[in-house]
Structures are given as structure tokens and as C-alpha cells.
Design a protein around this motif. Structure first.
Motif, PDB file in Angstrom:
ATOM      1  N   VAL A   6     -63.502  38.825 112.923  1.00  0.00           N
ATOM      2  CA  VAL A   6     -62.590  39.494 113.850  1.00  0.00           C
ATOM      3  C   VAL A   6     -61.179  39.474 113.279  1.00  0.00           C
ATOM      4  O   VAL A   6     -60.460  40.482 113.313  1.00  0.00           O
ATOM      5  CB  VAL A   6     -62.635  38.855 115.258  1.00  0.00           C
ATOM      6  CG1 VAL A   6     -61.586  39.479 116.168  1.00  0.00           C
ATOM      7  CG2 VAL A   6     -64.027  38.986 115.863  1.00  0.00           C
ATOM      8  N   MET A   7     -60.766  38.331 112.707  1.00  0.00           N
ATOM      9  CA  MET A   7     -59.416  38.237 112.126  1.00  0.00           C
ATOM     10  C   MET A   7     -59.243  39.251 111.006  1.00  0.00           C
ATOM     11  O   MET A   7     -58.197  39.914 110.908  1.00  0.00           O
ATOM     12  CB  MET A   7     -59.137  36.826 111.609  1.00  0.00           C
ATOM     13  CG  MET A   7     -57.773  36.692 110.955  1.00  0.00           C
ATOM     14  SD  MET A   7     -56.386  37.156 112.030  1.00  0.00           S
ATOM     15  CE  MET A   7     -56.164  35.630 112.917  1.00  0.00           C
ATOM     16  N   LYS A   8     -60.234  39.403 110.173  1.00  0.00           N
ATOM     17  CA  LYS A   8     -60.133  40.383 109.088  1.00  0.00           C
ATOM     18  C   LYS A   8     -59.942  41.788 109.654  1.00  0.00           C
ATOM     19  O   LYS A   8     -59.161  42.580 109.130  1.00  0.00           O
ATOM     20  CB  LYS A   8     -61.376  40.334 108.215  1.00  0.00           C
ATOM     21  CG  LYS A   8     -61.458  39.098 107.353  1.00  0.00           C
ATOM     22  CD  LYS A   8     -62.734  39.113 106.555  1.00  0.00           C
ATOM     23  CE  LYS A   8     -62.937  37.831 105.786  1.00  0.00           C
ATOM     24  NZ  LYS A   8     -64.186  37.841 105.023  1.00  0.00           N
ATOM     25  N   ARG A   9     -60.640  42.088 110.729  1.00  0.00           N
ATOM     26  CA  ARG A   9     -60.507  43.410 111.342  1.00  0.00           C
ATOM     27  C   ARG A   9     -59.138  43.571 112.013  1.00  0.00           C
ATOM     28  O   ARG A   9     -58.544  44.640 111.975  1.00  0.00           O
ATOM     29  CB  ARG A   9     -61.638  43.647 112.315  1.00  0.00           C
ATOM     30  CG  ARG A   9     -62.940  43.953 111.589  1.00  0.00           C
ATOM     31  CD  ARG A   9     -64.122  44.061 112.530  1.00  0.00           C
ATOM     32  NE  ARG A   9     -65.308  44.551 111.873  1.00  0.00           N
ATOM     33  CZ  ARG A   9     -66.121  43.816 111.121  1.00  0.00           C
ATOM     34  NH1 ARG A   9     -65.844  42.538 110.912  1.00  0.00           N
ATOM     35  NH2 ARG A   9     -67.198  44.334 110.567  1.00  0.00           N
ATOM     36  N   VAL A  10     -58.641  42.518 112.623  1.00  0.00           N
ATOM     37  CA  VAL A  10     -57.310  42.556 113.239  1.00  0.00           C
ATOM     38  C   VAL A  10     -56.254  42.814 112.165  1.00  0.00           C
ATOM     39  O   VAL A  10     -55.351  43.636 112.348  1.00  0.00           O
ATOM     40  CB  VAL A  10     -57.019  41.247 114.013  1.00  0.00           C
ATOM     41  CG1 VAL A  10     -55.535  41.094 114.316  1.00  0.00           C
ATOM     42  CG2 VAL A  10     -57.837  41.225 115.307  1.00  0.00           C
ATOM     43  N   VAL A  11     -56.373  42.140 111.036  1.00  0.00           N
ATOM     44  CA  VAL A  11     -55.435  42.364 109.929  1.00  0.00           C
ATOM     45  C   VAL A  11     -55.520  43.813 109.465  1.00  0.00           C
ATOM     46  O   VAL A  11     -54.500  44.453 109.201  1.00  0.00           O
ATOM     47  CB  VAL A  11     -55.692  41.377 108.768  1.00  0.00           C
ATOM     48  CG1 VAL A  11     -54.932  41.781 107.514  1.00  0.00           C
ATOM     49  CG2 VAL A  11     -55.309  39.957 109.191  1.00  0.00           C
ATOM     50  N   ALA A  12     -56.732  44.362 109.397  1.00  0.00           N
ATOM     51  CA  ALA A  12     -56.897  45.760 108.987  1.00  0.00           C
ATOM     52  C   ALA A  12     -56.227  46.703 109.988  1.00  0.00           C
ATOM     53  O   ALA A  12     -55.555  47.667 109.598  1.00  0.00           O
ATOM     54  CB  ALA A  12     -58.380  46.098 108.845  1.00  0.00           C
ATOM     55  N   MET A  71     -67.846  40.825 127.294  1.00  0.00           N
ATOM     56  CA  MET A  71     -66.463  41.290 127.136  1.00  0.00           C
ATOM     57  C   MET A  71     -65.483  40.132 127.236  1.00  0.00           C
ATOM     58  O   MET A  71     -64.515  40.076 126.470  1.00  0.00           O
ATOM     59  CB  MET A  71     -66.123  42.340 128.203  1.00  0.00           C
ATOM     60  CG  MET A  71     -66.737  43.691 127.967  1.00  0.00           C
ATOM     61  SD  MET A  71     -66.077  44.521 126.521  1.00  0.00           S
ATOM     62  CE  MET A  71     -64.388  44.788 127.004  1.00  0.00           C
ATOM     63  N   GLU A  72     -65.715  39.235 128.162  1.00  0.00           N
ATOM     64  CA  GLU A  72     -64.806  38.112 128.351  1.00  0.00           C
ATOM     65  C   GLU A  72     -64.704  37.277 127.079  1.00  0.00           C
ATOM     66  O   GLU A  72     -63.622  36.936 126.620  1.00  0.00           O
ATOM     67  CB  GLU A  72     -65.281  37.253 129.519  1.00  0.00           C
ATOM     68  CG  GLU A  72     -64.356  36.131 129.879  1.00  0.00           C
ATOM     69  CD  GLU A  72     -64.820  35.396 131.111  1.00  0.00           C
ATOM     70  OE1 GLU A  72     -63.987  35.211 132.008  1.00  0.00           O
ATOM     71  OE2 GLU A  72     -66.008  35.017 131.178  1.00  0.00           O
ATOM     72  N   ASP A  73     -65.834  36.999 126.478  1.00  0.00           N
ATOM     73  CA  ASP A  73     -65.862  36.203 125.256  1.00  0.00           C
ATOM     74  C   ASP A  73     -65.197  36.945 124.100  1.00  0.00           C
ATOM     75  O   ASP A  73     -64.342  36.399 123.410  1.00  0.00           O
ATOM     76  CB  ASP A  73     -67.311  35.864 124.894  1.00  0.00           C
ATOM     77  CG  ASP A  73     -67.397  35.061 123.620  1.00  0.00           C
ATOM     78  OD1 ASP A  73     -66.698  34.026 123.526  1.00  0.00           O
ATOM     79  OD2 ASP A  73     -68.136  35.483 122.704  1.00  0.00           O
ATOM     80  N   ARG A  74     -65.559  38.196 123.895  1.00  0.00           N
ATOM     81  CA  ARG A  74     -65.056  38.964 122.754  1.00  0.00           C
ATOM     82  C   ARG A  74     -63.567  39.274 122.890  1.00  0.00           C
ATOM     83  O   ARG A  74     -62.844  39.237 121.908  1.00  0.00           O
ATOM     84  CB  ARG A  74     -65.841  40.257 122.568  1.00  0.00           C
ATOM     85  CG  ARG A  74     -67.324  40.059 122.290  1.00  0.00           C
ATOM     86  CD  ARG A  74     -67.628  39.048 121.221  1.00  0.00           C
ATOM     87  NE  ARG A  74     -66.969  39.387 119.970  1.00  0.00           N
ATOM     88  CZ  ARG A  74     -66.842  38.582 118.937  1.00  0.00           C
ATOM     89  NH1 ARG A  74     -67.308  37.358 118.985  1.00  0.00           N
ATOM     90  NH2 ARG A  74     -66.243  38.966 117.840  1.00  0.00           N
ATOM     91  N   THR A  75     -63.112  39.603 124.092  1.00  0.00           N
ATOM     92  CA  THR A  75     -61.692  39.910 124.239  1.00  0.00           C
ATOM     93  C   THR A  75     -60.843  38.655 124.026  1.00  0.00           C
ATOM     94  O   THR A  75     -59.731  38.742 123.511  1.00  0.00           O
ATOM     95  CB  THR A  75     -61.361  40.557 125.597  1.00  0.00           C
ATOM     96  OG1 THR A  75     -61.860  39.734 126.652  1.00  0.00           O
ATOM     97  CG2 THR A  75     -61.954  41.941 125.707  1.00  0.00           C
ATOM     98  N   GLY A  76     -61.365  37.504 124.383  1.00  0.00           N
ATOM     99  CA  GLY A  76     -60.656  36.252 124.128  1.00  0.00           C
ATOM    100  C   GLY A  76     -60.492  36.005 122.637  1.00  0.00           C
ATOM    101  O   GLY A  76     -59.414  35.626 122.170  1.00  0.00           O
ATOM    102  N   VAL A  77     -61.549  36.237 121.875  1.00  0.00           N
ATOM    103  CA  VAL A  77     -61.492  36.063 120.425  1.00  0.00           C
ATOM    104  C   VAL A  77     -60.519  37.072 119.815  1.00  0.00           C
ATOM    105  O   VAL A  77     -59.684  36.729 118.975  1.00  0.00           O
ATOM    106  CB  VAL A  77     -62.897  36.208 119.794  1.00  0.00           C
ATOM    107  CG1 VAL A  77     -62.819  36.266 118.275  1.00  0.00           C
ATOM    108  CG2 VAL A  77     -63.793  35.071 120.237  1.00  0.00           C
ATOM    109  N   LEU A  78     -60.615  38.324 120.260  1.00  0.00           N
ATOM    110  CA  LEU A  78     -59.741  39.369 119.739  1.00  0.00           C
ATOM    111  C   LEU A  78     -58.267  39.045 120.032  1.00  0.00           C
ATOM    112  O   LEU A  78     -57.411  39.132 119.148  1.00  0.00           O
ATOM    113  CB  LEU A  78     -60.122  40.719 120.339  1.00  0.00           C
ATOM    114  CG  LEU A  78     -59.384  41.943 119.808  1.00  0.00           C
ATOM    115  CD1 LEU A  78     -59.617  42.132 118.320  1.00  0.00           C
ATOM    116  CD2 LEU A  78     -59.827  43.181 120.576  1.00  0.00           C
ATOM    117  N   ALA A  79     -57.990  38.645 121.259  1.00  0.00           N
ATOM    118  CA  ALA A  79     -56.618  38.295 121.633  1.00  0.00           C
ATOM    119  C   ALA A  79     -56.118  37.114 120.810  1.00  0.00           C
ATOM    120  O   ALA A  79     -54.972  37.113 120.340  1.00  0.00           O
ATOM    121  CB  ALA A  79     -56.535  37.974 123.126  1.00  0.00           C
TER     122      ALA A  79
END
Length: 120
Positions: A6-12, A71-79
Motif C-alpha cells: 500500500v505504501m508503494k502505491r501511495v508513493v506512486a 473497507m474499514e481495515d483497508r481505509t485505515g491502512v491507506l490513511a
């Protein structure tokens, strides 16, 4: 998908957003950035990595609960990844360093997270 992915995608996403911003600064009248906007949307969707498995006869309440939980789990990681990237960028900015660009900071962050995964 793990937090490192997820971090790699956020950086992208942040890198692409900076590139779009640069293009707009160079040409404020530019309006042909639909492809870039679509690409960032796809990258965010990938970063969410939402996967929900349900049986074919699942009740609507079960579907809603499963989607909510995923969604709750994934949005927490994304945030968390966006906050981490922001804090790293802010740290460099606030320190007054001018020898490092935001692109350099994001690249460094992606490499760090990649190395953590490789060492496991």
C-alpha cells in the motif's frame, strides 16, 4: 495486500500528483489531464486492494457487513500510509533542507519500505 504494498502505491499516487501539479504550473490553461486523473484513481483503487468473498446466497445484511469490515481495515491502512508519507515530507520541509526534492523524499520512502519487505 500488505502495508508495504500500500505504501508503494501511495508513493506512486503522490509522485503522479506532483507531476500533474508541475504540468499545471508550467501551463495553467492546460485542460488535457484526464488520463492522469484516471491513472491516479486507478492507483488509489489498487491501493485499497479491497477483496470481499461472499457466498452466492449471502443475505444483504451479510454483504453490507463484509464490505464495511473490509473497507474499514483497508481505509485505515491507506490513511496510515498517506500520513506516514506526509510526515516524512513535512520533516524535510520543516528542517529547511533544500538539497532534497519532494520526489527524492518519496523515492527514499519507497525504497525503505521495499527493503523492509525484502528483509523478511
Amino acid at each position: 495486500m500488505e502495508q508495504r504494498d500500500v505504501m508503494k502505491r501511495v508513493v506512486a499516487v503522490l509522485t503522479e500528483a506532483a507531476e500533474v501539479h508541475r504540468r499545471l504550473v508550467e501551463d495553467p490553461e492546460r485542460q488535457d489531464l484526464e488520463e492522469e486523473k484516471r491513472l491516479m484513481g486507478e492507483m488509489l483503487s489498487e491501493a485499497l486492494g479491497l477483496r470481499v468473498r461472499l457466498s452466492a446466497d449471502a443475505e444483504p445484511a451479510a454483504v453490507a457487513r463484509a464490505v464495511h469490515d473490509a473497507m474499514e481495515d483497508r481505509t485505515g491502512v491507506l490513511a496510515s500510509c498517506f500520513v506516514t508519507a506526509f510526515l516524512r515530507l513535512a520533516e524535510y520541509h520543516d528542517s529547511g533542507r533544500t538539497d532534497v526534492s519532494s520526489a527524492d523524499v518519496l523515492r527514499e520512502l519507497a525504497l525503505e519500505w521495499g527493503e523492509e519487505r525484502d528483509s523478511e
